[in-house]
Design a protein around this motif. Structure first.
Motif, short mmCIF file in Angstrom:
data_model
loop_
_atom_site.label_atom_id
_atom_site.label_comp_id
_atom_site.label_asym_id
_atom_site.label_seq_id
_atom_site.Cartn_x
_atom_site.Cartn_y
_atom_site.Cartn_z
N PRO A 210 0.89 -1.12 -0.12
CA PRO A 210 -0.05 -0.02 0.00
C PRO A 210 0.80 1.19 -0.10
O PRO A 210 0.40 2.23 -0.27
N GLU A 211 2.14 1.04 0.19
CA GLU A 211 2.92 2.32 0.07
C GLU A 211 3.13 2.83 -1.34
O GLU A 211 3.30 4.03 -1.46
N ILE A 212 2.92 1.87 -2.15
CA ILE A 212 3.09 2.35 -3.53
C ILE A 212 1.88 2.23 -4.59
O ILE A 212 2.04 2.64 -5.60
N LEU A 213 0.91 1.38 -4.11
CA LEU A 213 -0.19 1.17 -4.91
C LEU A 213 -1.38 0.47 -4.16
O LEU A 213 -1.21 -0.02 -3.30
N PRO A 214 -2.58 0.67 -4.61
CA PRO A 214 -3.66 -0.13 -3.82
C PRO A 214 -3.67 -1.63 -4.14
O PRO A 214 -3.21 -2.28 -5.05
#
Length: 276
Positions: A210-214
């Motif tokens: 979740p730091e970079i995408l759903p």
């Protein structure tokens, strides 16, 4: 020579044995788990022990040690063997059943071996997979039953692939020894929600991503996977390994994707924090 632990004893590898009447031998009944060490430190040990004890409980296998005792044995074995970069396998067999069919107190076997790393070529260029219609018995359990996975090795090699992905009723599940993730065309990370082993690397990726995408855990059809932008597998030994071809069909542009590479970096950073 390495040391092995069986029940109450540390034994030299060539002297370690269990009786042939064990249900693991007679019926292929037992559970195990497997984790890595780095610099003689076990990675994510509590996560693996949670799964190991849950697998044993589900298969009605009683263990000769409790969790704290098992931890102490693991650290003692690491100290005796001194193999800094290793894989440790904990097995609980079905035990010496009085009728050859009912689980008894399991024999506890702990082995440690040097770890063979994934080749740099596979990390850089990805792997090819095939699919097969199958679902493991009791998927939430990490059992010693690998009949289908081993039986399919001949077909995997004949098709010049690296692994086989199980599919059931057109929904993907897992590899014999790994979980699967995909990035869809909308930039969302997906992994199968049902009928899979709760992989520890899978768990860590779900926490990091979740730091970079759903992210979502959902049912994924074979059609969706074939049209993915990126696909990768996760496991204890492979960490995060890109998949670039499935059943002869190229995934995305046929090269490891940016999301896969970014997640691999995040995961290795997590490992570094864990061993410090």
């Amino acid at each position: 020579m390495s040391w092995i632990y069986i029940n109450d004893h540390f034994l030299e590898e060539d002297k370690a044995a269990v009786n042939v009447n064990d249900l693991a031998v007679q019926r292929g009944y037992g559970v195990f788990d497997f984790f890595r060490t780095r610099d003689n430190k076990p990675l994510f040990l509590d996560d693996y022990l949670d799964r190991f004890f849950n697998s044993a409980k589900t298969l009605f296998i009683s263990l000769p040690v409790n969790r704290e005792q098992l931890k102490n044995v693991i650290y003692a074995l690491i100290g005796k063997n001194n193999i800094p970069e290793s894989g440790i396998r904990i097995t609980a067999t079905g035990g010496y059943s009085p009728d050859g069919y009912t689980p008894a107190q399991g024999n506890l076997i702990i082995q440690q071996q040097p770890l063979i790393p994934v080749s740099e070529e596979k990390k850089e260029h990805g792997i090819k997979i095939i699919t097969h219609e199958y679902m493991r018995d009791l998927p939430a359990v990490k059992s010693i039953n690998y009949v289908m996975g081993v039986w399919l090795q001949k077909q995997v090699k004949e098709k010049q692939a690296d692994d086989v992905l199980y599919v059931k009723n057109n929904l993907i599940t897992e590899f014999p020894r790994s979980n699967i993730f995909m990035v869809n065309s909308g930039g969302k990370l997906l992994t199968p929600a049902n009928n899979v082993l709760a992989g520890i690397t899978r768990k860590k990726v779900l926490a990091l991503a979740p730091e970079i995408l759903p992210v979502a855990t959902v049912d994924i059809s074979l059609h969706e996977l074939k049209n993915a932008a990126e696909v990768f597998m996760t496991s204890t030994t492979k960490r995060i390994l890109p998949v670039v071809e499935m059943d002869g069909i190229k995934i995305g542009d046929g090269r490891p994707g940016a999301i896969t590479k970014a997640l691999y970096k995040l995961f290795t950073q997590m490992e570094e924090r864990t061993i410090k």
